[in-house]
Design a protein around this motif. Structure first.
Motif, PDB file in Angstrom:
ATOM      1  N   LEU A 514       0.807  -1.283   0.177  1.00  0.00           N
ATOM      2  CA  LEU A 514       0.000   0.092  -0.082  1.00  0.00           C
ATOM      3  C   LEU A 514       0.905   1.379  -0.320  1.00  0.00           C
ATOM      4  O   LEU A 514       0.398   2.255  -0.530  1.00  0.00           O
ATOM      5  CB  LEU A 514      -0.925  -0.130   1.253  1.00  0.00           C
ATOM      6  N   ARG A 515       2.146   1.330   0.496  1.00  0.00           N
ATOM      7  CA  ARG A 515       2.960   2.331   0.541  1.00  0.00           C
ATOM      8  C   ARG A 515       3.412   2.748  -1.019  1.00  0.00           C
ATOM      9  O   ARG A 515       4.020   3.884  -0.790  1.00  0.00           O
ATOM     10  CB  ARG A 515       3.920   2.018   1.603  1.00  0.00           C
ATOM     11  N   ARG A 516       3.494   1.900  -1.910  1.00  0.00           N
ATOM     12  CA  ARG A 516       3.971   1.959  -2.926  1.00  0.00           C
ATOM     13  C   ARG A 516       2.984   3.133  -3.852  1.00  0.00           C
ATOM     14  O   ARG A 516       3.286   3.605  -4.991  1.00  0.00           O
ATOM     15  CB  ARG A 516       4.121   0.728  -3.729  1.00  0.00           C
ATOM     16  N   PHE A 517       1.740   3.116  -3.472  1.00  0.00           N
ATOM     17  CA  PHE A 517       0.831   4.000  -3.882  1.00  0.00           C
ATOM     18  C   PHE A 517       1.070   5.578  -3.793  1.00  0.00           C
ATOM     19  O   PHE A 517       1.166   5.746  -2.530  1.00  0.00           O
ATOM     20  CB  PHE A 517      -0.829   3.492  -3.925  1.00  0.00           C
ATOM     21  N   GLY A 518       1.318   6.393  -4.841  1.00  0.00           N
ATOM     22  CA  GLY A 518       1.306   7.565  -4.509  1.00  0.00           C
ATOM     23  C   GLY A 518       0.110   8.407  -3.915  1.00  0.00           C
ATOM     24  O   GLY A 518      -0.998   7.937  -4.121  1.00  0.00           O
ATOM     25  N   ARG A 519       0.213   9.693  -3.665  1.00  0.00           N
ATOM     26  CA  ARG A 519      -0.933  10.247  -3.030  1.00  0.00           C
ATOM     27  C   ARG A 519      -2.065  10.762  -4.220  1.00  0.00           C
ATOM     28  O   ARG A 519      -3.075  10.541  -3.967  1.00  0.00           O
ATOM     29  CB  ARG A 519      -0.421  11.866  -2.267  1.00  0.00           C
TER      30      ARG A 519
END
Length: 589
Positions: A514-519
């Motif tokens: 999930l942290r790989r997705f940008g804002r």
């Protein structure tokens, strides 16, 4: 001698004078009533034609009819078409009356009442034409409320033809191809189950949940988390009641089964089987279902297509209606002859059966107006989400005492400071079952984890999307192969997929994915989820038609298309290569 003659004349005049007046009257009457001579008649006609020609010429020069000498005569005849063309009043409407003018009845009196009319002696043609062209008999004043409308001016033939060609065709039937026929079943298949609501569940008071057309009690104390209207403590197993009440508001119902695109069978299959899941024999579980088949086969509507145009709603997963031989769970409803021809709308469909279709679980939100949906969407866009991901639920026992995928997901969430965990179950907080607390928790995270539980699907997936939280699925059967009518085919637009086996064996950490997705990517997915809300909630069944399509409307559209294909001898659904790519995740049988 002269005097004698004068006296004789006076005496003769005295006798002749009384005869002079009658003689003059006789001569006058002969002159008046005798037929005119050809010369006089020709002169009279010539004079009339000259006057009419001069009048028409004057009209052409001035653009308005000439003012008659006698203003006390009211013209009843409409102006000729030529003069209408020069005015701004449309040909089809009479000229407006002046504001201060009294309304006058311009309809002519009957012939016997016309002043000066002589039925026994008709007027010459010339005089009739003059009266029609210039004036009518003196009008009679009437009150404004008793006046019939003035006749419209005559239309030229080419105008009438053009107007006839522009006439709109007959209004099309807006319900053509969309009619639904509702089978009027005996009350033992539906209403009696609600009346005996205390027997529907051994642990849950279903009487409160079947109230308000199946939506349950209204939520009023949520600590400001939820709006004051449109929210209810809805049980996930009351879909049949909600759907039935929504169907009562459907705008294209028919009492003629031959006109129907589909036939709705109002059997509350989920409530029926739910009351017999524990402590009853299979014969008891199947009693009402078998009675339904016998009743349907005797109905005229069934004979037309052998039930292939019939559908029912089961407010549980398909496994509860598909008991295998020797099994002790659920009924055999979907295995019964005849029912196999029908379409079953269920909360979760089987991956190997084309007869059942998945539809969304009921949520807490049942808006009655489009404004309520829009207001909630604005609230979600402004919501503060301090957690990266969250989970709400309880653990599930694994086979052979081993851990389950859900256990792995809960453990990873518990070890992360960026995950909000609301764990339910025995010895846990009871507020995880409170709708306000659940929605507050889901609304505080960007992603919501949805691992399978007792089956592939979870009601929590729809609660999460209702909270504007992007769902994270670990099996395609949790959404992608289920709700094809209600969710976008491109699952990457609104969700994240993480293979469950990788999480269970510890090779993948959900937080890392999930942290790989940008804002910006997260914001785009969240916006897509928020826009999907109208189509995944069931609006208040008691409300009149509103401006948005809810889950019921989407389901009916999909059902009508499905039945149409079946009637034409086609497969119920088209082959989908994108859907077949998930086959490896299911145990083939």
């Amino acid at each position: 001698m002269a005097g004698v003659q004068a006296s004789a004349v006076l005496r003769a005049g005295r006798w002749l004078l009384p005869l002079t007046i009658p003689a003059c009257c006789v001569v006058w009457m002969l002159l008046v009533f005798s037929p005119p001579t050809p010369e006089l008649d020709a002169g009279h006609r010539h004079s009339f034609h000259v006057n009419v020609g001069e009048t028409v010429a004057a009209m052409d020069r001035r653009g308005t009819p000439p003012v008659p000498e006698r203003e006390d005569v009211v013209h009843a005849s409409p102006p000729p078409p030529e003069s209408l063309a020069r005015t701004e009043t449309p040909p089809s409407s009479p000229p407006p009356a002046p504001e201060n003018e009294e309304t006058i009845d311009t309809s002519p009196p009957p012939p016997e009442c016309r002043p000066g009319a002589r039925p026994s002696q008709p007027l010459p043609p010339e005089r009739e034409r003059i009266l029609d062209a210039s004036s009518q008999p003196p009008p009679v004043r009437q009150s404004r409320t008793e006046i019939p409308a003035s006749p419209p001016p005559p239309e030229p033939s080419h105008q009438r033809l053009a107007r006839a060609q522009k006439k709109p065709a007959a209004v099309a039937d807006r319900c053509a191809g969309r009619y639904i026929y509702v089978q009027d079943l005996p009350s033992r298949f539906n209403a009696d189950l609600l009346r005996d609501c205390r027997s529907l569940s051994e642990w849950t008071d279903m009487c409160r949940h079947v109230a308000n057309a199946g939506m349950g009690p209204r939520l009023t104390r949520t600590g400001g988390v939820l709006p004051p209207t449109g929210w209810y403590d809805t049980n996930q197993f009351t879909l049949e009641v909600i759907f039935h009440n929504r169907m009562r508001q459907y705008g294209c119902l028919t009492t003629d089964a031959s006109r129907a695109a589909a036939v709705y069978v109002t059997y509350y299959a989920g409530l029926d089987v739910g009351r017999h899941l524990w402590g009853f024999s299979n014969d008891v579980r199947d009693t009402l279902a078998e009675g339904l088949v016998g009743w349907l086969r005797s109905s005229p509507a069934w004979a037309a297509h052998g039930g292939r145009d019939h559908f029912l709603v089961g407010g549980r997963i398909a496994w509860d209606f598909r008991r295998e031989d020797g099994g002790e769970w659920g009924s055999r409803l979907l295995f019964l002859p005849g029912v196999r021809n029908m379409t079953a709308l269920v909360l979760e469909s089987g991956p190997w059966h084309v007869g059942d279709v998945g539809v969304p679980y009921p949520t807490y939100f049942h808006p009655s107006r489009a404004a309520e949906v829009a207001s909630w969407q604005r609230t979600l866009r402004r919501a503060r989400r301090p957690w990266l991901f969250a989970f709400v639920g309880a653990r599930r026992p694994g086979e052979g005492g081993g851990g389950t995928l859900r256990d792995s997901v809960i453990d990873q969430c518990a070890r992360s400071r960026r995950c909000g965990l609301l764990q339910c179950g025995r010895g846990r907080r009871r507020d995880c079952y409170a709708p306000g607390n659940v929605m507050r928790h889901l609304k505080s995270a960007a992603f919501c984890l949805q691992p399978p539980g007792d089956s592939y699907t979870r009601r929590s997936a729809f609660d999460a999307m209702l909270a504007g939280c992007v769902p994270v699925f670990f099996h395609p059967g949790s959404a992608y192969t289920q709700y094809r009518w209600h969710l976008p085919a491109d699952h990457t637009r609104y969700s994240v997929f993480v293979p469950g086996d990788s999480v269970r064996n510890g090779t993948v950490r959900v937080e890392d994915v999930l942290r790989r997705f940008g804002r910006a990517e997260v914001a785009a997915m969240r916006e897509q989820v928020i826009r999907m809300i109208p189509g995944i909630v069931y609006r208040d069944p008691r409300a009149p038609s509103v401006e948005f399509r809810d889950a019921f409307d989407v389901a009916i559209d999909g059902l009508i298309k499905r039945v149409s294909r079946i009637k034409r001898g086609l497969p119920p659904r088209q082959d989908d290569d994108d859907q077949r790519r998930w086959d490896g995740y299911f145990d083939m049988r």
